[in-house]
Design a protein around this motif. Structure first.
Motif, mmCIF file in Angstrom:
data_model
loop_
_atom_site.group_PDB
_atom_site.id
_atom_site.type_symbol
_atom_site.label_atom_id
_atom_site.label_comp_id
_atom_site.label_asym_id
_atom_site.label_seq_id
_atom_site.Cartn_x
_atom_site.Cartn_y
_atom_site.Cartn_z
ATOM 1 N N GLY A 56 34.712 46.532 35.262
ATOM 2 C CA GLY A 56 35.519 45.444 34.704
ATOM 3 C C GLY A 56 35.996 44.458 35.751
ATOM 4 O O GLY A 56 36.099 44.824 36.927
ATOM 5 N N LYS A 57 36.255 43.206 35.393
ATOM 6 C CA LYS A 57 36.762 42.167 36.289
ATOM 7 C C LYS A 57 37.962 41.486 35.637
ATOM 8 O O LYS A 57 38.010 41.313 34.419
ATOM 9 C CB LYS A 57 35.694 41.124 36.590
ATOM 10 C CG LYS A 57 34.485 41.656 37.341
ATOM 11 C CD LYS A 57 33.470 40.551 37.597
ATOM 12 C CE LYS A 57 32.250 41.060 38.348
ATOM 13 N NZ LYS A 57 31.272 40.003 38.617
ATOM 14 N N VAL A 58 38.859 40.992 36.523
ATOM 15 C CA VAL A 58 40.024 40.266 36.040
ATOM 16 C C VAL A 58 40.507 39.321 37.133
ATOM 17 O O VAL A 58 40.457 39.673 38.307
ATOM 18 C CB VAL A 58 41.136 41.234 35.605
ATOM 19 C CG1 VAL A 58 41.678 42.037 36.771
ATOM 20 C CG2 VAL A 58 42.284 40.437 34.936
ATOM 21 N N GLU A 59 40.872 38.043 36.761
ATOM 22 C CA GLU A 59 41.385 37.096 37.743
ATOM 23 C C GLU A 59 42.792 37.456 38.138
ATOM 24 O O GLU A 59 43.573 37.950 37.325
ATOM 25 C CB GLU A 59 41.361 35.677 37.173
ATOM 26 C CG GLU A 59 39.981 35.093 37.040
ATOM 27 C CD GLU A 59 40.024 33.657 36.558
ATOM 28 O OE1 GLU A 59 41.095 33.208 36.082
ATOM 29 O OE2 GLU A 59 38.993 32.963 36.638
ATOM 30 N N GLU A 60 43.086 37.128 39.416
ATOM 31 C CA GLU A 60 44.432 37.379 39.914
ATOM 32 C C GLU A 60 45.445 36.484 39.195
ATOM 33 O O GLU A 60 45.090 35.491 38.561
ATOM 34 C CB GLU A 60 44.487 37.126 41.418
ATOM 35 C CG GLU A 60 44.244 35.677 41.819
ATOM 36 C CD GLU A 60 44.472 35.418 43.295
ATOM 37 O OE1 GLU A 60 45.355 36.068 43.848
ATOM 38 O OE2 GLU A 60 43.788 34.538 43.851
ATOM 39 N N GLU A 61 46.704 36.887 39.312
ATOM 40 C CA GLU A 61 47.851 36.118 38.847
ATOM 41 C C GLU A 61 47.917 35.962 37.334
ATOM 42 O O GLU A 61 48.681 35.155 36.824
ATOM 43 C CB GLU A 61 47.870 34.727 39.499
ATOM 44 C CG GLU A 61 48.006 34.735 40.997
ATOM 45 C CD GLU A 61 49.281 35.407 41.475
ATOM 46 O OE1 GLU A 61 50.303 35.324 40.756
ATOM 47 O OE2 GLU A 61 49.272 36.002 42.557
ATOM 48 N N GLN A 62 47.118 36.748 36.562
ATOM 49 C CA GLN A 62 47.229 36.667 35.110
ATOM 50 C C GLN A 62 48.436 37.468 34.640
ATOM 51 O O GLN A 62 48.810 38.480 35.243
ATOM 52 C CB GLN A 62 45.957 37.203 34.440
ATOM 53 C CG GLN A 62 44.751 36.291 34.635
ATOM 54 C CD GLN A 62 43.689 36.545 33.575
ATOM 55 O OE1 GLN A 62 43.967 36.382 32.414
ATOM 56 N NE2 GLN A 62 42.516 36.956 34.031
ATOM 57 N N GLU A 63 49.005 37.032 33.538
ATOM 58 C CA GLU A 63 50.156 37.723 32.980
ATOM 59 C C GLU A 63 49.716 39.078 32.462
ATOM 60 O O GLU A 63 48.530 39.318 32.190
ATOM 61 C CB GLU A 63 50.777 36.905 31.845
ATOM 62 C CG GLU A 63 51.368 35.574 32.269
ATOM 63 C CD GLU A 63 52.600 35.749 33.137
ATOM 64 O OE1 GLU A 63 53.264 36.803 33.017
ATOM 65 O OE2 GLU A 63 52.897 34.823 33.927
ATOM 66 N N ALA A 64 50.680 40.053 32.312
ATOM 67 C CA ALA A 64 50.395 41.392 31.786
ATOM 68 C C ALA A 64 49.743 41.278 30.425
ATOM 69 O O ALA A 64 50.097 40.410 29.622
ATOM 70 C CB ALA A 64 51.674 42.201 31.699
ATOM 71 N N GLY A 65 48.775 42.159 30.153
ATOM 72 C CA GLY A 65 48.078 42.131 28.877
ATOM 73 C C GLY A 65 46.707 41.516 28.984
ATOM 74 O O GLY A 65 46.022 41.397 27.963
ATOM 75 N N ALA A 66 46.292 41.141 30.185
ATOM 76 C CA ALA A 66 44.957 40.556 30.338
ATOM 77 C C ALA A 66 43.911 41.641 30.102
ATOM 78 O O ALA A 66 43.992 42.748 30.646
ATOM 79 C CB ALA A 66 44.800 39.944 31.721
ATOM 80 N N GLU A 67 42.947 41.365 29.209
ATOM 81 C CA GLU A 67 41.916 42.344 28.870
ATOM 82 C C GLU A 67 40.893 42.443 30.007
ATOM 83 O O GLU A 67 40.465 41.423 30.566
ATOM 84 C CB GLU A 67 41.217 41.945 27.578
ATOM 85 C CG GLU A 67 42.137 41.983 26.375
ATOM 86 C CD GLU A 67 41.418 41.636 25.076
ATOM 87 O OE1 GLU A 67 40.250 41.232 25.189
ATOM 88 O OE2 GLU A 67 42.026 41.743 23.995
ATOM 89 N N ILE A 68 40.476 43.733 30.293
ATOM 90 C CA ILE A 68 39.522 43.969 31.407
ATOM 91 C C ILE A 68 38.193 44.451 30.854
ATOM 92 O O ILE A 68 37.150 43.823 31.095
ATOM 93 C CB ILE A 68 40.103 44.976 32.402
ATOM 94 C CG1 ILE A 68 41.441 44.432 32.958
ATOM 95 C CG2 ILE A 68 39.112 45.276 33.523
ATOM 96 C CD1 ILE A 68 42.180 45.431 33.810
#
Length: 1577
Positions: free
Chosen positions: A566-578
């Motif tokens: 899975g990947k996710v961008e930094e600084e996203q608010e809680a709850g970002a789907e991975i």
């Protein structure tokens, strides 16, 4: 003779004649010994150029241009001649104008070339051909007049006048018209007179405003506004606003009736301009018995109820009301008021039942009628009110007709409410205390309108691994709100039970397992059963529901993969789907739990979506990768998996600048590309997010930056003077997405370099210095500025050059301020102008210089006073000169520099003004009136300078000439005039005056009304020529017209009221021929009245007063002389025998001498009781009946008495039985319709006979008067036809229409008029005489109109009028002159006409009689004469017009016969003259003269062509020779004279004389026609 000799002869002939026929440009000779006169021909006005070239000038001759006859000619010309030259040229100095100052000379230019050495004149004339360059101009822009509404039709209301300044009649003739909309009441005649076409009515229009137009032949025009105010006359009765009023009032109430329709009762005087107050009264009430119940306010007209009425007794009343004029009660108006008695609401409404019951289906539709209730009310109109349902929340409504209807079908639900009980209410309108109530019961019957409804939308059931056959799997339940079979429910499985595992109980809805199900591991079997519930209605209703049965096997949850990425961008608010993790389980039948076992502070898993999500923000710069372990369990079994999470970088850091200096300085001469400074910025991100690029914002293109290095350089040429400082921003921008940037401010200051020279405020300065100015006087200041700063901008001033130069220099300059002053004295004669070159030097190094030029003008000093060309100016002008017109032009010279160019004039006057050019004008607000003042002497001062100028004075003597601008005025007119009805001959002398002088002040009087009874002489003597009868008409309104002899003439109209006084010429008339009475002797007492006699007299005053007497005095009776009452002189109780008295009574008036008439009086005296015999109650009965009433109309009732009720009486008529009948009751009725105009009075004898034996009889007289009913007039003919000539003058009689009024005595009061007013014909209102208005252009046409006769009550009749207009012209009119006064000829015109017809053998139609002939009318010099000119046209028996030429020839041949016949009419000494139109001389001689003239003109034309070529060559050469001298002598011979402007009328000759104009002849004619010469100056 050879050809050369022939040519020479023609050339000599041409030289002798050319001065008479040559054009305006030509060659003429001068003779300084005897003088030569030349007519230079003609030229159009506005011409500019050479007028003539003069030859034959001796070297010793000295020439000068002078005025000749008229001063104005030389104002247009100048003479070009140098001493010693043999030729000279006369040329124009301005365009020639025939309409201006040359108008006084008739459009001819007069001047003289005078030899000053010999004082011999050489006169010249040049005829100007007028062009139409002037539009007509009204004397006033507004005309006003006030006229009475009683002014006679055909009267002149006012007169407008417009003047066209052009000279020739062709262009100066003015045509008048009224611009649309044209008022039908007026016409504008060709002479500017506004004439009345139809009667005015103040009540219809009290003011008329319209626009009149004056235009010439080329449609050049001017307009003026006409305002005519109408003055009211008290001749109308009051009138009500409406003939019928309607109102109502409540019964049982008293007070004012306020609400009256259509408006409140109001009457007003018919003469709205006078508006006399009116008094109101009630004249009748129907029914009459309620007359006392009403009253009307005499001032306001408000009707009041004084005694209350009951509507049940009377519902309507008709009141007749009257309004009488307060100052004259005989002037009344009537109206009718219709009153309705309003009913009062005193009865309550009632329902026909107190309670209503109804049963309706529960699904009844909206507006279905449930039942109908009836309401009654004993008041008028029955029940009028509203019906309501109480409460209004029930689903029912009630209509105005009592129908109770379903209002809301949706609320009729038996399952909710099975019945409704409510009330209905009836209320009176308007609202009152009266109302009624009734109860309504409505029951709803059931309908199968409900479907079985399941308790749930979906049912579920489960079968587990431990299943048993017969187990209860699920239970469904449905309900139905209907009742009975409609509400009984049965259950069925429709589909989904294909394998037969299940069964349902149709009554309870229980579902059982009836067959075991094979359940595999890790699977869920699903059985969707659809169950239907059905009710027991006739037409059943059903519904279905889903029953979901699930059967799970054995459970074991597992992940599909062991590792997830899975990947996710930094600084996203809680709850970002991975990433989403997938697994296998029996959830939700067997629930499972997902758990994050590692990194639980950073990540969590969403159970429903099975997705791994963040619990906090992640930072790429802190940690780039994570490994997370997950687990799943159902409580028994468990499985795990890993998730590798990669954190992605984002651009979240902006670039940051290194420190930058706050300000940087560079010189303004820095080169493009020079370095300014370098800047640096860094970014904490990585990759493209950390790569920085540079740019500038706000540097206006003056600087640039290297995008990679940040080096700033000069990009454009700098100029401190344009901009000394630059503030801009440096932007550093990374390459991330989104782009982040940083800004820094940079200030660059530009330092000065001396690169600007001083600049003066002007490149050239100019000033004026008086030549007597002192040394040191400031002359002018110069100023220069330098755009540099500091020393580079400091300027010093220097004079570098002076032209013309002067040792020492005339001017000096202050080096610091630039102020130039006078250094030496100036001399205007040495130098009139100086030019100075001035330099401005700055303080830079090297120094820069600017320059300017200063022009100094030396001003001369004023020391010469101006001079007028004359000390005294004489000017003559007409009093009607237009405001603003020029009167005279004054010329002033001044020997100082510039002459009088800077001068001005002073003239102190409220009437005159002078402009800057010296032209004296009549002020725009002023006007001249000779009658007020005929001479003005004014002083004009000429001042050569605005300040401290020198001056001189001239005097102007202005003489005001008379214009016919005053109407004749009547002097001390005694009005009204009282004339006895038997008088004839001269009765009154009317005096008139006219404020104008000479011909304009001579006045002639005429009248156009009642010519058959009255005439008036020119001198004003009023004569009665007909027979007057006061009883027929007692008042005459004579329209008197006073006309002066001006051109055009003016008039005044007045009305003389002739009141015809009474003469005793009528006998008294008794009301009855026989007066009778019957009396009983014992009842006669002394002083009792027997009867009354009465008589009337048509005369007036004492002539109508009547005294009564007996022809012989009886012993028993006395007659009162004033009242006509006959009384007994004693009692007759002692009378024993019957007796009869027969007397004659005399009625005598009080006239001188008196007149009388007689009547019989018969009195029967009975000694015995009258009741024993048959006798009428009255000896005479007086009845009346209206004319035209139908047959069987009751006249009245007579009654005879017998003294016994047993005796019967019968009646019969002994006279007029063909017109009347009488029945057994004594009622008299008509047998046919009666007509008052045939017979007004009937004396009917009635005989009564009783039933005794023998029978007795009695006789009485019934006096019946037939009352008048207004009937419309009747014309004698339905169509009137007549012929008239198109040249017939105004008021020429055409035909007399006549109507009669069937009503007695009303024929003389008929008023005649045309239904539609016409500018062609009009009719005299009282006599019916149709006369001519204006038939110009109507020759050969037929005029059709409707003529109307109206009686005094407004009824009218019409007849057709058809007038054939015979084409005729002035050449058809024959004029003879008789040495008789006009009134004498007027009286005997019929005999004159007959005499002429007898001699000529043709019909003679007299058109007019006047005291002037057509030719004399054009003359300004007149004499008082007794000569009368009679104009007529002769026609043969077919109506064809005989030419005037033929009639004149016959008059000459029958001259003696004509005189003899006319002497029979007028007596001996009669002189008859023929007035012949046109000139004299034979036609043959004229023709011969024309042939000779044409031959000479042809020869001269040929010779003239040759001479023209020769003269043109000579002229061209001469113009070349004199061109230089023309320029040099432009101001030589300047004229010291004035131009005179006048509005004097110039009379031109007739068209036959034009073209043969000679100067001497023109001069003599001007003198003969009275042209006032205007002095030249």
């Amino acid at each position: 003779m050879d050809n050369m000799s022939l040519i020479s002869s023609f050339f000599i002939l041409a030289c002798l004649c050319v001065h008479d026929v040559w054009g305006a440009i030509g060659t003429s000779q001068i003779n300084c010994e005897v003088g030569l006169t030349y007519n230079l021909g003609s030229v159009e006005e506005e011409y500019e150029g050479d007028v003539e070239i003069i030859t034959n000038i001796s070297p010793s001759d000295e020439l000068r241009l002078e005025a000749y006859i008229f001063e104005s000619g030389v104002t247009f010309l100048e003479l070009i001649h140098s001493p010693g030259d043999t030729t000279a040229t006369v040329r124009t100095t301005k365009p020639l104008d025939a309409d201006g100052v040359l108008k006084e000379s008739g459009g001819t230019l007069y001047y003289s070339v005078t030899c000053t050495n010999s004082r011999v004149r050489n006169p010249r004339t040049l005829d100007l051909v007028d062009i139409n360059d002037n539009a007509p101009v009204f004397e006033n822009k507004e005309y006003n007049n006030i006229v009475s509404e009683t002014i006679q039709v055909g009267s002149d209301v006012l007169k407008v006048k417009a003047v066209d300044a052009d000279v020739t009649p062709q262009y100066s003739t003015v045509y008048y018209s009224i611009q649309p909309p044209v008022p039908a009441e007026f016409e504008l005649r060709g002479d500017g007179t506004i004439r009345l076409l139809s009667r005015l009515n103040y009540n219809i229009a009290n003011q008329y405003t319209f626009t009149v137009e004056a235009k010439d032949i080329d449609d050049q025009k001017d307009t003026a506004t006409i305002t005519i105010k109408v003055e009211d006359f008290d001749n109308l009765n009051p009138y009500f606003d409406h003939g019928l009023y309607q109102a109502s009032f409540p019964e049982n109430q008293e007070g004012q009736i306020s609400a009256v329709a259509p408006n409140a009762i109001k009457a007003q005087d018919g003469d709205t301009g006078i508006n006399e107050p009116v008094v109101y009264s009630i004249t009748a009430v129907d029914p009459n018995e309620v007359l006392s119940n009403f009253n009307i306010d005499p001032n306001s007209g408000v009707i009041s109820v004084t005694t209350a009425l009951d509507r049940e007794e009377i519902e309507t009343i008709t009141i007749q009301i009257q309004a009488a004029q307060q100052d004259d009660s005989t002037k009344t108006g009537n109206a009718v008021v219709f009153l309705a008695v309003e009913d009062e609401n005193d009865n309550p409404p009632e329902f026909d039942q107190s309670e209503y019951t109804a049963v309706i289906p529960e699904n009844s539709p909206n507006n279905m009628v449930v039942l109908q209730a009836k309401v009654t009310d004993l008041d008028q109109g029955g029940f009028v009110g509203t019906l309501h349902v109480i409460p209004d929340t029930v689903p029912f409504s009630i209509s105005p007709d009592g129908s109770i209807r379903v209002k809301s079908s949706a609320e009729l639900d038996r399952e909710t409410t099975s019945s409704f009980t409510f009330q209905i209410e009836a209320k009176d309108s308007p609202a009152s205390n009266f109302s009624a109530l009734a109860t309504v019961n409505v029951t709803l019957s059931d309908e199968n309108d409900n479907t079985p409804v399941f308790g749930k939308s979906k049912y579920e059931g489960k079968v587990f691994i431990n299943q048993t056959v017969g187990m209860l799997v699920a239970e469904v339940e449905a309900t139905d709100l209907d009742e009975g079979p409609n509400g009984q429910v049965s259950y069925f499985i429709d589909f989904g039970n294909d394998e037969g595992y299940f069964a349902i109980d149709e009554n309870t809805g229980e579902i059982e397992l009836i067959q075991a199900i094979n359940l595999p591991d890790n699977e869920i079997l699903q059985f969707p059963l659809y169950v239907r519930a059905k009710d027991g209605g006739t037409v059943s209703r059903s519904s279905s529901v889903l029953v979901d049965i699930k059967a799970p096997g054995e459970s074991s949850p597992q992940f599909f993969e062991k590792v997830y990425q899975g990947k996710v961008e930094e600084e996203q608010e809680a709850g970002a789907e991975i990433v989403k993790v997938n697994f296998f389980s029996l959830d939700p039948l067997v629930p499972v739990t997902l758990t994050v076992e590692t990194e639980a502070d950073k990540f969590s898993i969403d159970q429903p979506s099975r997705t791994l999500i963040t619990k906090a923000k992640l930072d790429y710069e802190t940690q780039k990768n994570y490994t997370v372990q997950l687990s799943i369990t159902d409580g028994t079994n468990r499985s795990t998996a890993l998730v590798h999470v990669e954190v992605l970088d984002i651009n979240d850091n902006s670039p940051e600048f290194a420190p930058i200096p706050s300000s940087i300085e560079i010189p303004e001469d820095a080169e493009i590309g020079d370095n300014v400074t370098s800047i640096l910025a860094t970014d904490a991100d990585a990759g493209l997010n950390a790569e920085v690029r540079y740019s500038l914002e706000g540097s206006a293109g003056m600087f640039s930056v290297n995008p990679d290095t940040g080096l700033i350089t000069v990009a454009a040429a700098l100029d401190r003077e344009t901009q000394s400082k630059y503030n801009f921003r440096v932007v550093a921008q990374d390459q991330g997405r989104p782009v982040l940037s940083a800004e820094a401010s940079l200030v660059i200051t530009i330092t000065d370099v001396n690169d600007n020279a001083p600049i003066f405020s002007k490149q050239q300065y100019e000033t004026i210095v008086w030549e007597n100015a002192t040394i040191g006087t400031d002359v002018i200041g110069v100023n220069a500025t330098d755009k540099d700063e500091g020393l580079n901008a400091v300027v010093s001033y220097h004079i570098s050059k002076q032209e013309p130069p002067s040792p020492p220099a005339a001017f000096t300059i202050d080096t610091a301020t630039g102020s130039i002053s006078l250094a030496e004295k100036l001399d205007y004669s040495q130098a009139k102008r100086y030019m100075l070159e001035v330099e401005g030097r700055d303080g830079g190094s090297p120094s820069l210089t600017g320059s300017a030029v200063v022009i100094v003008w030396v001003q001369d000093v004023n020391d010469k006073a101006p001079e007028f060309s004359q000390d005294l100016y004489d000017v003559a002008v007409y009093e009607n000169i237009a405001p603003g017109s020029a009167l005279v032009s004054l010329e002033v010279t001044d020997e100082d520099e510039g002459g009088f160019s800077n001068g001005h004039f002073l003239l102190t006057s409220d009437i005159f003004s002078i402009n800057g050019q010296g032209v004296v004008h009549l002020q725009s607000h002023a006007s001249l009136d000779r009658e007020t003042r005929d001479n003005y002497i004014i002083q004009v001062v000429a001042i050569d300078q605005p300040v401290d100028g020198l001056s001189s004075t001239a005097q102007i003597n202005i003489t005001v000439l008379d214009v016919n601008d005053n109407n004749p005025q009547f002097i001390d007119l005694e009005n009204p005039q009282m004339i006895p009805e038997d008088q004839t001959g001269e009765v009154y002398h009317i005096q008139v005056s006219d404020a104008d002088i000479e011909e304009n002040g001579m006045v002639t009087l005429t009248t156009y009304s009642y010519n058959e009874l009255f005439t008036i002489s020119m001198e004003g003597t009023l004569t009665v020529t007909g027979n007057l009868d006061r009883e027929t008409q007692d008042v005459y309104e004579l329209v008197i017209v006073a006309t002066d002899h001006g051109e055009p003439p003016r008039n005044n109209v007045t009305t003389v009221t002739i009141i015809v006084t009474d003469v005793n010429d009528n006998d008294p008339i008794f009301t009855e021929e026989l007066y009778s009475a019957r009396v009983l002797a014992k009842d006669v007492k002394k002083g009792d009245v027997v009867l009354t006699v009465s008589a009337t007299d048509l005369d007036a005053g004492n002539n109508s007063l009547i005294s009564y007497r007996f022809s012989s005095e009886p012993a028993l009776l006395d007659l009162h002389p004033d009242t006509g009452v006959i009384t007994w002189t004693r009692d007759l109780t002692d009378l024993t025998e019957d007796m009869e008295l027969e007397l004659t009574v005399i009625a005598e008036d009080h006239g001188i001498p008196p007149r009388n008439s007689t009547a019989k009086v018969l009195i029967e005296i009975r000694a015995a009781s009258l009741t024993d015999d048959l006798a009428f109650e009255n000896s005479t009965y007086h009845f009346s009946v209206k004319e035209n009433e139908p047959v069987e109309t009751e006249v009245g009732v007579v009654k005879a008495i017998t003294g016994s009720q047993l005796v019967q009486v019968t009646y019969k008529l002994t006279s007029h039985s063909d017109l009347f009948s009488v029945d057994e009751s004594g009622t008299i009725r008509t047998l046919q319709s009666l007509d008052k105009e045939e017979q007004e009075w009937y004396f009917i004898k009635v005989e009564a006979t009783d039933s005794r034996t023998p029978p007795s009889t009695a006789v009485t007289t019934v006096v019946l008067q037939v009352e008048d009913v207004n009937e419309p007039p009747v014309f004698d003919s339905e169509k009137y036809e007549a012929e008239v000539f198109s040249i017939a003058p105004f008021r020429f009689p055409v035909v007399t229409v006549k109507a009669t009024d069937p009503d007695v005595g009303d024929t003389e009061e008929l008023q005649y008029s045309l239904e539609e007013s016409s500018s062609l014909l009009a009719v005299e209102s009282s006599s019916g005489q149709v006369y001519v208005m204006d038939l110009t252009g109507m020759g050969g046409k037929v005029i059709t109109a409707q003529v109307k006769a109206t009686d005094k009550h407004g009824l009218f009749a019409t007849a057709e009028l058809q007038v054939t207009v015979k084409n005729s012209g002035s050449d058809d009119v024959v004029v003879i002159a008789l040495n008789q006064p006009v009134h004498t000829v007027q009286e005997k015109i019929r005999e004159t006409q007959n005499s002429l017809e007898k001699v000529l053998g043709w019909s003679v139609n007299v058109l007019s009689m006047r005291v002037e002939s057509g030719n004399e009318m054009r003359s300004l010099l007149r004499e008082t004469t007794t000569k009368t000119y009679v104009s007529f046209i002769a026609t043969d028996e077919d109506g064809t017009i005989i030419s005037a030429k033929e009639v004149n020839e016959k008059l000459r041949s029958e001259q003696e016969s004509v005189k003899v016949e006319l002497e029979n009419v007028f007596g001996p000494g009669l002189e008859v003259e023929q007035e012949l139109e046109g000139g004299s001389g034979s036609s043959q001689e004229s023709n011969e003269a024309v042939v000779v003239a044409l031959a000479v003109l042809l020869a001269l034309s040929i010779v003239g062509l040759i001479v023209l070529v020769v003269v043109s060559v000579i002229k061209f050469k001469k113009m070349k020779d004199t061109e230089g001298s023309d320029k040099e002598s432009f101001n030589i011979g300047k004229r010291h004279m004035s131009e005179v402007f006048t509005n004097e009328v110039v009379f031109t000759e007739t068209q036959e004389d034009q073209g043969s104009y000679k100067g001497s002849r023109k001069t003599s004619e001007v003198s003969e026609k009275g042209i006032t010469a205007v002095a030249a100056f």
